[in-house]
Design a protein around this motif. Sequence first.
Motif, PDB file in Angstrom:
ATOM      1  N   THR A 178      14.259  62.772  19.899  1.00  0.00           N
ATOM      2  CA  THR A 178      14.189  62.602  18.392  1.00  0.00           C
ATOM      3  C   THR A 178      13.140  61.533  18.158  1.00  0.00           C
ATOM      4  N   ALA A 179      12.843  60.513  18.692  1.00  0.00           N
ATOM      5  CA  ALA A 179      11.753  59.495  18.534  1.00  0.00           C
ATOM      6  C   ALA A 179      10.701  60.066  18.602  1.00  0.00           C
ATOM      7  N   GLU A 180      10.393  60.853  19.616  1.00  0.00           N
ATOM      8  CA  GLU A 180       8.986  61.343  19.794  1.00  0.00           C
ATOM      9  C   GLU A 180       8.809  62.353  18.599  1.00  0.00           C
ATOM     10  N   GLU A 181       9.646  63.148  18.272  1.00  0.00           N
ATOM     11  CA  GLU A 181       9.366  64.014  17.325  1.00  0.00           C
ATOM     12  C   GLU A 181       9.265  63.414  15.908  1.00  0.00           C
ATOM     13  N   GLN A 182       9.871  62.428  15.586  1.00  0.00           N
ATOM     14  CA  GLN A 182       9.920  61.531  14.378  1.00  0.00           C
ATOM     15  C   GLN A 182       8.599  60.684  14.409  1.00  0.00           C
ATOM     16  N   LEU A 183       8.375  60.007  15.232  1.00  0.00           N
ATOM     17  CA  LEU A 183       7.344  59.072  15.191  1.00  0.00           C
ATOM     18  C   LEU A 183       5.842  59.347  15.932  1.00  0.00           C
ATOM     19  N   LEU A 184       5.942  60.364  16.898  1.00  0.00           N
ATOM     20  CA  LEU A 184       4.705  60.708  17.577  1.00  0.00           C
ATOM     21  C   LEU A 184       4.433  62.297  17.217  1.00  0.00           C
ATOM     22  N   GLY A 185       5.042  62.893  16.289  1.00  0.00           N
ATOM     23  CA  GLY A 185       4.896  64.400  15.879  1.00  0.00           C
ATOM     24  C   GLY A 185       4.904  65.078  17.126  1.00  0.00           C
ATOM     25  N   ALA A 186       5.596  64.938  18.068  1.00  0.00           N
ATOM     26  CA  ALA A 186       5.730  65.838  19.121  1.00  0.00           C
ATOM     27  C   ALA A 186       6.406  67.336  18.545  1.00  0.00           C
ATOM     28  N   THR A 187       6.301  68.305  19.334  1.00  0.00           N
ATOM     29  CA  THR A 187       6.625  69.658  19.138  1.00  0.00           C
ATOM     30  C   THR A 187       8.051  69.572  19.338  1.00  0.00           C
ATOM     31  N   PRO A 188       9.096  69.880  18.422  1.00  0.00           N
ATOM     32  CA  PRO A 188      10.468  70.225  18.495  1.00  0.00           C
ATOM     33  C   PRO A 188      10.800  70.918  19.706  1.00  0.00           C
ATOM     34  N   ARG A 189      11.597  70.458  20.462  1.00  0.00           N
ATOM     35  CA  ARG A 189      12.114  71.153  21.672  1.00  0.00           C
ATOM     36  C   ARG A 189      13.748  71.000  21.646  1.00  0.00           C
ATOM     37  N   SER A 190      14.294  71.868  22.558  1.00  0.00           N
ATOM     38  CA  SER A 190      15.834  72.202  22.494  1.00  0.00           C
ATOM     39  C   SER A 190      16.283  70.904  23.282  1.00  0.00           C
ATOM     40  N   LEU A 191      17.631  70.280  23.046  1.00  0.00           N
ATOM     41  CA  LEU A 191      18.203  69.216  23.496  1.00  0.00           C
ATOM     42  C   LEU A 191      19.142  69.657  24.523  1.00  0.00           C
ATOM     43  N   SER A 192      18.958  70.951  24.937  1.00  0.00           N
ATOM     44  CA  SER A 192      20.150  71.502  25.956  1.00  0.00           C
ATOM     45  C   SER A 192      19.564  70.774  27.338  1.00  0.00           C
ATOM     46  N   SER A 193      20.321  71.118  28.425  1.00  0.00           N
ATOM     47  CA  SER A 193      20.173  70.483  29.882  1.00  0.00           C
ATOM     48  C   SER A 193      19.026  71.428  30.057  1.00  0.00           C
ATOM     49  N   ARG A 194      18.168  72.436  29.907  1.00  0.00           N
ATOM     50  CA  ARG A 194      17.317  72.995  30.557  1.00  0.00           C
ATOM     51  C   ARG A 194      16.160  72.898  29.424  1.00  0.00           C
TER      52      ARG A 194
END
Length: 409
Positions: free
Chosen positions: A248-264
């Motif tokens: 969540t922090a990487e997506e909001q502050l660094l503009g990272a590509t959204p990715r799944s929060l699942s274990s894989r």
Amino acid sequence: MLAGSLNEFGLADVFTLLSTTRKTGVLNLETAAVKGRVWIAQGGLCNAVADVTRSPLAARLLHGGEASEAQAREIVAAQADGDSQRLQDALDVLGLGSDRVRSILVDQITDAVFDLSRWSDGTFAFDNQAVGDVIAVTSAADVLGTVQQRLSEWEGFAANVPADDAVLDVVSRPSGGAEGISVQASHWEVLTLVDGLRPVAEVIELTGQGTFTVSRMISELIGVGLVRVLDDPTGETASQHRRRILVTAEEQLLGATPRSLSSRPVPPTPPPGAPAASDAASADAEDVDPAERAQDDRPSPADLLDVAPPGAVEVAFDVEPDEAEHTAHNGVDVDDLLGEPPEEPKSPAPAPSSSASAAEDRRARELAALGIGPAPSAEEPTDEPRPLARDNNVNADLLARLIDGVKGA
């Protein structure tokens, strides 16, 4: 047929009776919740399961990487049929060797009899029937001796064993320090199944190693601080919580590509219109769905090299021509006026007559008066402006028509 209640006859008494009378058949045991089965050959134990709906032998071989999916299904089918010969054939295909197969079967029989010995009530019934060729037969007395020893040890650590529905999770930083912890291979097999989602009963079932063996290892892993019981098994695990915070922090502050929060984790999708890294990659790109390719109509860098934008002008740089290769147009050196080399060499024009030379000399003076071309005299002007004959912007056709017009005048 021998039958009765486990409240009146203990399981050890039943095994002792069948062993001394050298019976062959199947002992069926049942409670309100589960059914067990023990195969007996000439008074010895040759196979056993504490729950007929489970196959601990297949689970043990699968978890140890010693059987494929098809081979495991064949082992389960042999258990369902109660066919000892089919079970032996299924184990022979694995190529584990007779000693390894016997060790696995003896461990399974001991684990099953231990679970059956802990039943507080239930019924038993022995059916005299053929069990076919058996792989290994172990003495009932030896199995009962091992089971009795396990029951004594169980009383010592049972209080530290979590309930069957308790969920376990791996501790990321043990309090005792990682340098002082060593994990045995058997414990590691159990540790690989602890993921913050599986309850204790499922971990025991997937290993196929029985309640006693796995419960003791879980108790030891909790004791050294590698495993803990989750207080809230319905919530997210510690590892899932840390991942959610980071993603969540990487997506909001660094503009990272959204990715799944699942274990894989889901691999990132490359941006549309990205240039191929090689010719092979370009060939693979042709298989992309046209709908996906249409998402971006921007030209690639390669396209920009081949297609010029509207209104573009090609610019060519000409080398200074050789004066010996110039040709004349009506007596005037057009190539010299344009400063361009001829497209192909031509044969030199014949030498003009004396009258033609006089005419050309007169025309050269007329052009010089207009500022076109040099004067016929040998004197070189020094301060005069640059003549039009050396201006590359002069149109060749226009200059030719101008010469013809002067000639006609």
